[in-house]
Design a protein around this motif. Structure first.
Motif, PDB file in Angstrom:
ATOM      1  N   PHE A 142     139.961  55.115 -52.132  1.00  0.00           N
ATOM      2  CA  PHE A 142     139.128  53.997 -51.695  1.00  0.00           C
ATOM      3  C   PHE A 142     138.501  53.282 -52.890  1.00  0.00           C
ATOM      4  O   PHE A 142     138.443  52.046 -52.926  1.00  0.00           O
ATOM      5  CB  PHE A 142     138.025  54.494 -50.760  1.00  0.00           C
ATOM      6  N   MET A 143     138.030  54.055 -53.864  1.00  0.00           N
ATOM      7  CA  MET A 143     137.390  53.463 -55.038  1.00  0.00           C
ATOM      8  C   MET A 143     138.404  52.795 -55.956  1.00  0.00           C
ATOM      9  O   MET A 143     138.111  51.769 -56.577  1.00  0.00           O
ATOM     10  CB  MET A 143     136.617  54.534 -55.800  1.00  0.00           C
ATOM     11  N   HIS A 144     139.588  53.361 -56.059  1.00  0.00           N
ATOM     12  CA  HIS A 144     140.574  52.837 -57.006  1.00  0.00           C
ATOM     13  C   HIS A 144     141.267  51.587 -56.463  1.00  0.00           C
ATOM     14  O   HIS A 144     141.432  50.590 -57.178  1.00  0.00           O
ATOM     15  CB  HIS A 144     141.601  53.914 -57.338  1.00  0.00           C
ATOM     16  N   SER A 145     141.673  51.622 -55.196  1.00  0.00           N
ATOM     17  CA  SER A 145     142.465  50.507 -54.668  1.00  0.00           C
ATOM     18  C   SER A 145     142.150  50.232 -53.201  1.00  0.00           C
ATOM     19  O   SER A 145     143.053  49.923 -52.424  1.00  0.00           O
ATOM     20  CB  SER A 145     143.961  50.813 -54.828  1.00  0.00           C
ATOM     21  N   GLY A 146     140.883  50.370 -52.830  1.00  0.00           N
ATOM     22  CA  GLY A 146     140.517  50.131 -51.434  1.00  0.00           C
ATOM     23  C   GLY A 146     140.733  48.699 -50.996  1.00  0.00           C
ATOM     24  O   GLY A 146     141.134  48.441 -49.853  1.00  0.00           O
ATOM     25  N   ASP A 147     140.489  47.734 -51.894  1.00  0.00           N
ATOM     26  CA  ASP A 147     140.691  46.333 -51.516  1.00  0.00           C
ATOM     27  C   ASP A 147     142.158  46.027 -51.250  1.00  0.00           C
ATOM     28  O   ASP A 147     142.488  45.305 -50.306  1.00  0.00           O
ATOM     29  CB  ASP A 147     140.137  45.426 -52.618  1.00  0.00           C
TER      30      ASP A 147
END
Length: 377
Positions: free
Chosen positions: A189-194
């Motif tokens: 979620f923090m690395h590539s949540g978007d």
């Protein structure tokens, strides 16, 4: 004289005007009723599914909480290092901080163990003597009989206690599994949540894509705002409680402050329960006067939390009436215990913010669509 024939019956499905007239309020109530029933069935089915897979649901929820708390730190670190390394550094820093606090609490309890045992024994003796004096006038045999009954209950239920302890070990393994899965989810979620959110939106039909984008943006903004706000409230409560208990000389001030920190995540109910535990500790160790001071502390901190911290810190993120908050906490506790009490308020706040965002979408679709592109963890 022959009788005239009976008049023909009206066609099936066609009634007279008096019979077909249904008041407008009744038609409106019926329309709302079946819609409410449909929504209730969907909500019930959703909770049933989540109940079957509650460990996964709790892990995803904790992953979102960790993302809301640590993603700003990872974004700050990402200015001077690669994104993956920044995520790892923020997670490791959070784990080290939590383990450090738990270690400090354990050392505090271990260092005060001997003194605590002596103070608690003396405190129980004081309480017994006060109950033997007026106005209670309890006979000493009552306490002896109570101790013997407790011993009999423990000896007769020894096997149940052992099985409960063994089941506690299995529950500990479940907790560790949930925490590991939550960390795993938080990393992605923090690395590539978007990017994950954009991929999910692109899989939807074009007619629903804009609505889901707007709803996701509103939901994530409300969830992160609630998480940051409740974290600040919990830290403030824990600091106030720790300083007050330390000034009063109550033992286990640091563990009780930590208990207050975790209890603050249950609005309206958690803090009084944690401070009630502190009052019992104060009663057993320092006597009734200090216990009454701690009870007064419950009232003071409750007023600070209800009239200062929540309106200032939480109003910009969560706009729920206190009655709604109370009903949400109680309903969540009835449905899913402590976990339900913790999750209920942010879930209701997210649902309300999504409803408002979709309601306002008809007035400013372009602006809301632009803001919705910022959604996702």
């Amino acid at each position: 004289m022959s009788t005239p024939p009976d008049p023909p019956a009206p066609p099936l499905g066609r009634l007279s005007g008096a019979e077909t007239h249904v008041p407008h309020w009744l038609r409106t109530a019926a329309a709302y009723s079946w819609r409410i029933l449909a929504v209730g069935i969907v909500v019930r089915a959703t909770f049933s599914v989540l109940g079957q897979y509650h460990r996964i649901a709790v892990a995803v929820f904790l992953g979102l909480v960790l993302t809301a708390v640590l993603r700003p730190v990872a974004t700050l670190f990402a200015r001077v290092m690669p994104r993956a390394l920044a995520v790892a550094a923020s997670l490791l820093g959070g784990i080290v901080l939590v383990l450090g606090v738990l270690t400090l609490v354990g050392e505090t309890v271990a260092g005060q163990r001997t003194g605590l045992e002596r103070e608690f024994v003396a405190g129980i003796d004081r309480i017994e003597r006060r109950l033997e004096d007026p106005p209670f006038r309890l006979a000493p045999a009552v306490f002896d009989d109570l101790q013997s009954r407790i011993g009999e209950i423990l000896s007769s239920h020894r096997s149940a206690i052992i099985s409960t302890a063994l089941s506690g070990v299995s529950r500990l393994l479940d907790v560790l599994t949930v925490l590991a899965l939550a960390l795993f989810c938080a990393v992605f979620f923090m690395h590539s949540g978007d990017r994950q959110w954009r991929w999910l939106c692109n899989q939807l039909p074009a007619v629903a894509r804009d609505r889901v984008t707007v709803a996701g943006g509103a939901a994530w903004r409300t969830f992160t705002g609630y998480t940051h706000g409740i974290l600040l409230v919990a830290v403030t409560n824990a600091v106030l409680v720790g300083l007050a208990l330390f000034a009063l000389g109550v033992p286990l001030a640091l563990p009780l402050a930590l208990l207050e920190f975790f209890a603050a995540f249950i609005p309206l109910i958690g803090s009084p329960v944690a401070l009630a535990v502190a009052a019992v500790v104060a009663l057993a160790s320092k006597g009734p006067f200090i216990a009454l001071v701690v009870v007064a502390l419950i009232v003071v901190i409750g007023q600070i939390e209800g009239h200062l911290l929540h309106p200032i810190v939480m109003s910009w993120a969560v706009r729920l009436h206190p009655v709604v908050v109370a009903l949400s906490v109680v309903g969540g506790a009835v449905a899913a215990g402590v976990i339900g009490a913790v999750v209920a308020v942010p879930m209701v706040a997210v649902v309300w913010s999504v409803y408002q965002a979709l309601l306002d979408r008809t007035g400013d679709p372009e602006g809301l669509r632009a803001r919705g592109k910022q959604c996702g963890p």
